[in-house]
Scaffold this motif. Sequence first.
Motif, PDB file in Angstrom:
ATOM      1  N   ARG A   1     -70.310  17.199  43.338  1.00  0.00           N
ATOM      2  CA  ARG A   1     -69.092  17.358  43.962  1.00  0.00           C
ATOM      3  C   ARG A   1     -69.840  17.395  45.484  1.00  0.00           C
ATOM      4  O   ARG A   1     -69.428  16.282  46.189  1.00  0.00           O
ATOM      5  CB  ARG A   1     -68.784  18.417  44.181  1.00  0.00           C
ATOM      6  CG  ARG A   1     -67.578  18.692  42.922  1.00  0.00           C
ATOM      7  CD  ARG A   1     -67.099  19.956  43.288  1.00  0.00           C
ATOM      8  NE  ARG A   1     -65.751  20.289  42.278  1.00  0.00           N
ATOM      9  CZ  ARG A   1     -65.410  21.246  41.394  1.00  0.00           C
ATOM     10  NH1 ARG A   1     -65.470  21.729  42.595  1.00  0.00           N
ATOM     11  NH2 ARG A   1     -64.406  21.306  40.584  1.00  0.00           N
TER      12      ARG A   1
ATOM     13  N   TRP B   1     -72.054  16.058  49.257  1.00  0.00           N
ATOM     14  CA  TRP B   1     -71.677  14.927  49.824  1.00  0.00           C
ATOM     15  C   TRP B   1     -72.570  15.559  51.017  1.00  0.00           C
ATOM     16  O   TRP B   1     -72.728  14.441  52.194  1.00  0.00           O
ATOM     17  CB  TRP B   1     -70.441  14.849  50.180  1.00  0.00           C
ATOM     18  CG  TRP B   1     -69.246  15.032  50.851  1.00  0.00           C
ATOM     19  CD1 TRP B   1     -69.707  16.955  51.530  1.00  0.00           C
ATOM     20  CD2 TRP B   1     -67.594  15.527  50.836  1.00  0.00           C
ATOM     21  NE1 TRP B   1     -69.109  16.580  52.362  1.00  0.00           N
ATOM     22  CE2 TRP B   1     -68.136  16.377  52.328  1.00  0.00           C
ATOM     23  CE3 TRP B   1     -67.043  14.325  50.254  1.00  0.00           C
ATOM     24  CZ2 TRP B   1     -66.512  16.606  52.889  1.00  0.00           C
ATOM     25  CZ3 TRP B   1     -66.081  15.063  51.193  1.00  0.00           C
ATOM     26  CH2 TRP B   1     -65.103  16.054  52.174  1.00  0.00           C
TER      27      TRP B   1
ATOM     28  N   ARG C   1     -66.312  21.209  49.297  1.00  0.00           N
ATOM     29  CA  ARG C   1     -66.101  20.898  48.591  1.00  0.00           C
ATOM     30  C   ARG C   1     -66.062  21.652  47.187  1.00  0.00           C
ATOM     31  O   ARG C   1     -66.609  21.421  45.750  1.00  0.00           O
ATOM     32  CB  ARG C   1     -66.632  19.577  48.302  1.00  0.00           C
ATOM     33  CG  ARG C   1     -66.194  18.498  49.140  1.00  0.00           C
ATOM     34  CD  ARG C   1     -66.555  17.467  48.536  1.00  0.00           C
ATOM     35  NE  ARG C   1     -66.245  16.889  47.435  1.00  0.00           N
ATOM     36  CZ  ARG C   1     -66.333  15.452  46.553  1.00  0.00           C
ATOM     37  NH1 ARG C   1     -66.933  14.686  47.341  1.00  0.00           N
ATOM     38  NH2 ARG C   1     -65.523  14.739  45.353  1.00  0.00           N
ATOM     39  N   ASP C   2     -66.759  23.435  47.332  1.00  0.00           N
ATOM     40  CA  ASP C   2     -66.686  24.117  46.664  1.00  0.00           C
ATOM     41  C   ASP C   2     -67.116  23.654  45.488  1.00  0.00           C
ATOM     42  O   ASP C   2     -67.588  23.661  43.997  1.00  0.00           O
ATOM     43  CB  ASP C   2     -65.338  24.018  45.363  1.00  0.00           C
ATOM     44  CG  ASP C   2     -64.855  25.530  45.407  1.00  0.00           C
ATOM     45  OD1 ASP C   2     -65.778  26.109  45.477  1.00  0.00           O
ATOM     46  OD2 ASP C   2     -63.949  25.896  44.609  1.00  0.00           O
TER      47      ASP C   2
END
Lengths: 249, 351
Positions: free
Chosen positions: A62, A64, A121-122
């Motif tokens: 996930r 970024w 975004r965990d």
Amino acid sequence: MPIHEKSLIRPENLITHEELVIDEVNVSGHWSTFIQPRVVTDYDERLQEEIAALPGGENIHRCWQCGSCTNSCTVNAINPDFNPRYWIYLIRLGMKEELVRDKEIIWQCVSCNKCTYACPRDVNPEGVMKATARWLELKGYTEKKPSAIFDEEFSAQVFAKGRIEEGRLLQRFFARTRQKLLQDWLVELARRLFSRLPLMLMMKLGWASLFHPRTRGWRKARAAIADYVAECEAMERQVLGLNGKGPSS
Amino acid sequence: MSSAPILVVGGGPAGLTAAHALASVGQPVVLVDKADRLGGAPILSGYAKLVPSGEWARDAIGGMVRRVEQNPLVNVHRNTTVAAFEGEPGRFRARLSNGQEIEPAAAILCTGFTHFDSVNKPEWGFGTYPDVVTTTQVEQMLSSGRGVHCPSDGREPERVAILLCVGSRDRQIGREWCSKICCTVSANIAMEIREALPRCQVYIYYMDIRTFGLYEDKYYWASQEEYRVKYIKARIAEVTSDGKRLIVKGEDTLVKRPITIPFDLVVHAIGMDPNVDNVLLAATFGVKLEPHGHIARAPTYSAMGGTSRPGVFVAGAATGPETIDDSIAQAQAAAMAALAFAQGGLARAAE
């Protein structure tokens, strides 16, 4: 954008000729110093899958690269080389050699979980650090850390008896990590305990340390837990392509 | 043409467009707005120059307001909400909060969005330090003519930081959408600041830059090339103060180093939340919300402008973050769909 950062120049990439003349110009010594380029020549496409297969690494895809984990990091505040954001980048792209260079820093995560709460975004960066440390250990890049030895002793006692006995745990831990048993803090702890410890509890503790009793009905639970642990370990080793026991090298 | 009106809820860019479009083909409209004036967010929040026209909001949107207010086919109710909406297609009944009852042939929801409230990201200093402001506040500084200044003492800033994605793209606070316009609006504001205060440096802290389509060169490139705005790939950890200036802390990800930089003014590029009234609107009109809380759209390819309920249509930022230009286009499309629906109802009644 080029990265203008002197710390990125590695000593082994600096090349200097003691005696060198080019086109009749003497450029011996530091006049001839040049830096070998750091070219990434391939991506290891398995690396992210491997880390993601270990507990804690599941959400690494996930990321970024916003840097929230690093800028909230307790360890980074003390040691700027501890950079979860950077390692996640290396893992995601499969730059294994770069990752392994930091093998003696990665495991220093203190699991404060500030990154967990900052990450938009965990990704669970704390879990990724744990998974990466485990990966380094399974792949044989790092030796077992004291915390892993402590965990082993702890679970060995639980497997044997269904409970732990603190004195014995500490004694075995210090023995295996070659530390003296009578640590200063331990002596101080004992001194204070003696000054105010309830007698009944002391007797129970003493009895337990002499006879190492087992929890009632432990055999069944032990078998189930042992099965589960073996299953998890087999899964990890299969994903990392390891055979037999112990690290690959 | 049916004498039954079409109900338009909300008088922002989308609602004004739908009302004007319907009235221009002779369709009576009842336009309801909960505020005391028409214009929606650009007017109520005092936006400055709009993207991409560069026109002042009060001129561009103000013209749309006048056009609707002067149209005899549009019956405007300000300070009014829809209290109840019942019945079947062809037999809708709506009761307004002012007591009036109407029988609309269809309804178009143009209920827009709510600006993200920055106090929900307390680590970035809004509500703690007066010199941490939102893009909306900077718009107001520009549109009011006061100019960009530090609210604490009124001084002109020498260094401004704009933080992107405040209230957008953030699982921690349940905002899993991109608000679409903040990158472009921030680049626009940065250029406005550089134009008004040439000695003031502007830095934009970003995770990604999404100046999509034709906004790329006009805003992103122009801000870098003509206005020397600096872009730093870093998500900020916290905004604090040393007692004199604001201190912005984070990691500059490109040089892999912690940063602790003093600023005079920090601007949050706030995102677009679902309208705070959406749950109430969904219950009143019997339409579904999509998982983030915006009004759910019917399939675009077969039923553009539709909702989950036949006869109730939707346009603009009510469906999710949207630009003003696209809100206007959607409202025109929803007006067409609603008109076709109303005339179909008329045809059914005649049979």
